[in-house]
Design a protein around this motif. Structure first.
Motif, mmCIF file in Angstrom:
data_model
loop_
_atom_site.group_PDB
_atom_site.id
_atom_site.type_symbol
_atom_site.label_atom_id
_atom_site.label_comp_id
_atom_site.label_asym_id
_atom_site.label_seq_id
_atom_site.Cartn_x
_atom_site.Cartn_y
_atom_site.Cartn_z
ATOM 1 N N UNK A 13 21.284 33.186 11.683
ATOM 2 C CA UNK A 13 21.979 33.735 10.511
ATOM 3 C C UNK A 13 23.462 33.930 10.791
ATOM 4 N N UNK A 14 23.793 34.386 11.994
ATOM 5 C CA UNK A 14 25.202 34.657 12.318
ATOM 6 C C UNK A 14 26.044 33.390 12.292
ATOM 7 N N UNK A 15 25.402 32.246 12.492
ATOM 8 C CA UNK A 15 26.110 30.963 12.437
ATOM 9 C C UNK A 15 25.930 30.260 11.088
ATOM 10 N N UNK A 16 25.179 30.880 10.194
ATOM 11 C CA UNK A 16 24.962 30.299 8.872
ATOM 12 C C UNK A 16 24.111 29.043 8.888
ATOM 13 N N UNK A 17 23.147 28.971 9.824
ATOM 14 C CA UNK A 17 22.303 27.784 9.920
ATOM 15 C C UNK A 17 20.835 28.168 9.763
ATOM 16 N N UNK A 18 19.988 27.161 9.613
ATOM 17 C CA UNK A 18 18.573 27.385 9.357
ATOM 18 C C UNK A 18 17.724 27.002 10.562
ATOM 19 N N UNK A 19 16.419 27.211 10.473
ATOM 20 C CA UNK A 19 15.505 26.876 11.562
ATOM 21 C C UNK A 19 14.058 26.945 11.105
ATOM 22 N N UNK A 20 13.150 26.649 12.032
ATOM 23 C CA UNK A 20 11.720 26.576 11.733
ATOM 24 C C UNK A 20 10.924 27.384 12.741
ATOM 25 N N UNK A 21 9.952 28.147 12.247
ATOM 26 C CA UNK A 21 9.019 28.895 13.095
ATOM 27 C C UNK A 21 7.621 28.321 12.921
ATOM 28 N N UNK A 22 7.013 27.860 14.008
ATOM 29 C CA UNK A 22 5.639 27.368 13.989
ATOM 30 C C UNK A 22 4.728 28.520 14.423
ATOM 31 N N UNK A 23 3.971 29.036 13.469
ATOM 32 C CA UNK A 23 3.213 30.271 13.663
ATOM 33 C C UNK A 23 1.750 30.004 14.009
ATOM 34 N N UNK A 24 1.264 30.686 15.055
ATOM 35 C CA UNK A 24 -0.170 30.776 15.353
ATOM 36 C C UNK A 24 -0.617 32.143 14.870
ATOM 37 N N UNK A 25 -1.193 32.184 13.669
ATOM 38 C CA UNK A 25 -1.484 33.466 13.027
ATOM 39 C C UNK A 25 -2.486 34.308 13.802
ATOM 40 N N UNK A 26 -3.360 33.682 14.587
ATOM 41 C CA UNK A 26 -4.332 34.432 15.364
ATOM 42 C C UNK A 26 -3.703 35.265 16.470
ATOM 43 N N UNK A 27 -2.443 35.011 16.777
ATOM 44 C CA UNK A 27 -1.739 35.756 17.822
ATOM 45 C C UNK A 27 -0.930 36.925 17.261
ATOM 46 N N UNK A 28 -0.893 37.045 15.940
ATOM 47 C CA UNK A 28 -0.097 38.105 15.309
ATOM 48 C C UNK A 28 -0.466 39.481 15.860
ATOM 49 N N UNK A 29 0.561 40.269 16.201
ATOM 50 C CA UNK A 29 0.344 41.644 16.626
ATOM 51 C C UNK A 29 -0.145 41.815 18.047
ATOM 52 N N UNK A 30 -0.360 40.713 18.766
ATOM 53 C CA UNK A 30 -0.846 40.814 20.136
ATOM 54 C C UNK A 30 0.306 41.014 21.113
ATOM 55 N N UNK A 31 -0.049 41.461 22.324
ATOM 56 C CA UNK A 31 0.891 41.449 23.436
ATOM 57 C C UNK A 31 0.600 40.195 24.240
ATOM 58 N N UNK A 32 1.634 39.572 24.763
ATOM 59 C CA UNK A 32 1.447 38.332 25.511
ATOM 60 C C UNK A 32 2.444 38.242 26.641
ATOM 61 N N UNK A 33 2.347 37.170 27.425
ATOM 62 C CA UNK A 33 3.301 36.929 28.498
ATOM 63 C C UNK A 33 4.694 36.643 27.950
ATOM 64 N N UNK A 34 4.794 36.451 26.632
ATOM 65 C CA UNK A 34 6.089 36.243 25.980
ATOM 66 C C UNK A 34 6.544 37.486 25.223
ATOM 67 N N UNK A 35 5.865 38.619 25.482
ATOM 68 C CA UNK A 35 6.188 39.854 24.781
ATOM 69 C C UNK A 35 5.362 40.011 23.524
ATOM 70 N N UNK A 36 5.624 41.048 22.730
ATOM 71 C CA UNK A 36 4.888 41.259 21.483
ATOM 72 C C UNK A 36 5.054 40.069 20.546
ATOM 73 N N UNK A 37 3.967 39.730 19.848
ATOM 74 C CA UNK A 37 4.014 38.617 18.910
ATOM 75 C C UNK A 37 4.392 39.114 17.516
ATOM 76 N N UNK A 38 4.704 38.166 16.636
ATOM 77 C CA UNK A 38 5.153 38.520 15.286
ATOM 78 C C UNK A 38 4.091 39.297 14.515
#
Length: 263
Positions: free
Chosen positions: A60-85
């Motif tokens: 957003x700070x650069x005014x550009x867009x992007x894509x998020x590929x979501x694994x919904x089954x991981x929502x709200x979990x803790x993982x080796x990548x930190x808390x999930x979305x």
């Protein structure tokens, strides 16, 4: 909730040969004759909450867009990548104009799974996203980058384009059912990404897709720091890339004229 451990995809000789063989099956090659300016997509896999917050803030700070590929089954979990979305994170990304793509419900390894299992993992994922008010995803990313001919047969019928993990630029003739991407991850991630940016900038008829996972001060081996991501995005802006979502890039590439297609 306990922290999940990283899963190791099949990196055996058989796995490498399976992925290589899959490149000749269910292909969707593109022509791209109308593309005159290199395109750039920044994407985030799974996705950790830090990508949805820190990563989105940087784009957003650069005014550009992007894509998020979501694994919904991981929502709200803790993982080796930190808390999930969370659901709120995903809705906020969509409301901000970012693309929400599909990554299977439980991060299924599509290279090892059968067609029915892949179909169900996709349906379950899309069902959760739909419950959050997210439209049907138009693009897909193979979890772990693991691909098979039967996996491509499934996604070929569902998505505009599907992303793998082998390095490369999307250029005329590239298969959009197994598109290459470059990771911004690990200690060497910034150098590798910058090198590919420089290469793509010299290739007007090209499209570079970058991916990462968590975006935080102490990232996992699969992520990067906010400072690294900021420098990479800034470099893309400086070099004059046309920033697109993965679906947006696929639309432009396909509108420009498809190449011959193999079944």
């Amino acid at each position: 909730m306990s922290e999940s451990k990283p899963y190791a995809a099949d990196r055996s000789l058989y796995g490498k040969l399976r992925r290589r063989f899959a490149r000749f099956s269910h292909t969707r090659p593109i022509g791209m004759p109308g593309i005159r300016r290199p395109m750039l997509t920044v994407s985030f896999d799974d996705a950790p909450a830090s990508s949805a917050r820190n990563g989105a803030a940087i784009l957003k700070s650069h005014g550009v867009t992007g894509t998020w590929f979501i694994s919904a089954g991981m929502m709200g979990q803790d993982s080796h990548m930190g808390p999930m979305t969370s659901g709120d994170d995903i809705r906020a990304l969509y409301a901000a104009g970012f693309e929400i793509g599909c990554h299977t419900y439980g991060h299924l390894d599509c290279g090892r799974a059968g067609k029915d299992e892949i179909d169900k993992a996709i349906e379950d994922n899309q069902s959760v996203l739909h419950s959050l008010g997210i439209p049907m995803p138009r693009t897909f990313a193979y979890p772990y980058g693991d691909v098979s001919a039967q996996a491509k047969a499934v996604v070929d019928k569902r998505y505009l384009a599907s992303r793998a993990l082998h390095h490369g630029l999307i250029v005329p003739g590239t298969d959009l059912n197994q598109a290459p991407a470059v990771g911004i991850e690990g200690e060497d991630g910034e150098r590798v990404a910058m090198s590919w940016l420089e290469r793509a900038a010299k290739t007007p008829q090209s499209w570079l897709v970058l991916y990462t996972h968590d975006v935080r001060k102490a990232p996992s081996p699969f992520g990067c720091t906010p400072e690294v991501l900021n420098r990479i995005v800034a470099k893309g802006v400086e070099l004059g890339f046309d920033f697109v979502t993965f679906a947006g890039g696929a639309e432009r590439a396909l509108m420009a004229g498809p190449a011959s297609r193999a079944a």
